[in-house]
Motif scaffolding. Structure first.
Motif, short mmCIF file in Angstrom:
data_model
loop_
_atom_site.label_atom_id
_atom_site.label_comp_id
_atom_site.label_asym_id
_atom_site.label_seq_id
_atom_site.Cartn_x
_atom_site.Cartn_y
_atom_site.Cartn_z
N SER A 9 43.79 41.15 42.22
CA SER A 9 43.42 41.92 41.32
C SER A 9 44.18 43.40 41.78
N THR A 27 37.91 51.32 33.18
CA THR A 27 37.15 50.77 34.37
C THR A 27 37.80 49.84 35.00
N HIS A 30 35.18 46.20 37.93
CA HIS A 30 35.17 44.67 37.92
C HIS A 30 36.22 44.14 38.88
N TYR A 31 37.17 44.87 39.47
CA TYR A 31 38.13 44.35 40.39
C TYR A 31 37.47 44.19 41.63
N ASP A 33 36.11 42.81 44.18
CA ASP A 33 35.51 41.64 44.72
C ASP A 33 35.33 41.29 45.97
N LYS A 76 27.96 43.40 41.36
CA LYS A 76 27.99 42.68 39.94
C LYS A 76 26.77 42.86 39.20
N LYS A 78 24.63 45.46 39.02
CA LYS A 78 24.41 46.51 39.00
C LYS A 78 23.16 46.95 39.79
#
Length: 148
Positions: A9, A27, A30-31, A33, A76, A78
């Motif tokens: 990522s 955004t 989401h990368y 991890d 993830k 939230k």
């Protein structure tokens, strides 16, 4: 290959930012991890004071993979919420004081992970002669460049 660019990522973000100046990152969360959270944890100073919850980085590391998995899941879904920051004043040599904020270990990890991503998004926008607040650059290098 650096440890950071070994994470797909981060590599993708760095390449996209460098090759497509018109691309807009709306955004990047989401990368984040488990690998990136692990890298962020590795970059923390383990000799720092514990956070307001009393937990140290060494204690967090005792079950690191499970802790990072849980943190990633909360990010993830939230469910993650940053903790309150405790303000502490430390004495300076001149007799004055400066404030610092004490964070919990997880907040430090999340902040560092986001900082890693943002560094890779914006690194390609800087000129080579720019030194301020960039990874692997410091004022001594800037002074050396000026002398040259």
């Amino acid at each position: 290959m650096s440890l950071e660019t070994g994470i797909p990522s981060i590599r993708w973000i760095a390449e996209k930012a460098a090759t497509d100046p018109n691309f807009v990152f709306y955004t990047i969360v989401h990368y984040v991890d488990e690998n990136l959270l692990g890298l962020a944890f590795q970059q923390l100073s383990n000799n720092k004071a514990p956070g307001i919850d009393g937990e140290t980085a060494a204690e967090y590391a005792e079950d690191l993979q499970a802790n990072l998995r849980d943190l990633h899941e909360r990010l993830k879904t939230k469910q993650y919420q940053a903790s309150n920051i405790k303000r502490v004043w430390i004495d300076k040599e001149d007799g004055s004081q400066r404030p610092i904020g004490l964070l919990v270990v997880e907040d430090k990890i999340v902040q560092r992970a986001v900082a890693i991503l943002l560094e890779h998004v914006f690194e390609s926008d800087f000129y080579d002669f720019s030194y301020g607040f960039r990874p692997k650059r410091n004022p001594h290098q800037a002074l050396h460049a000026v002398r040259e």
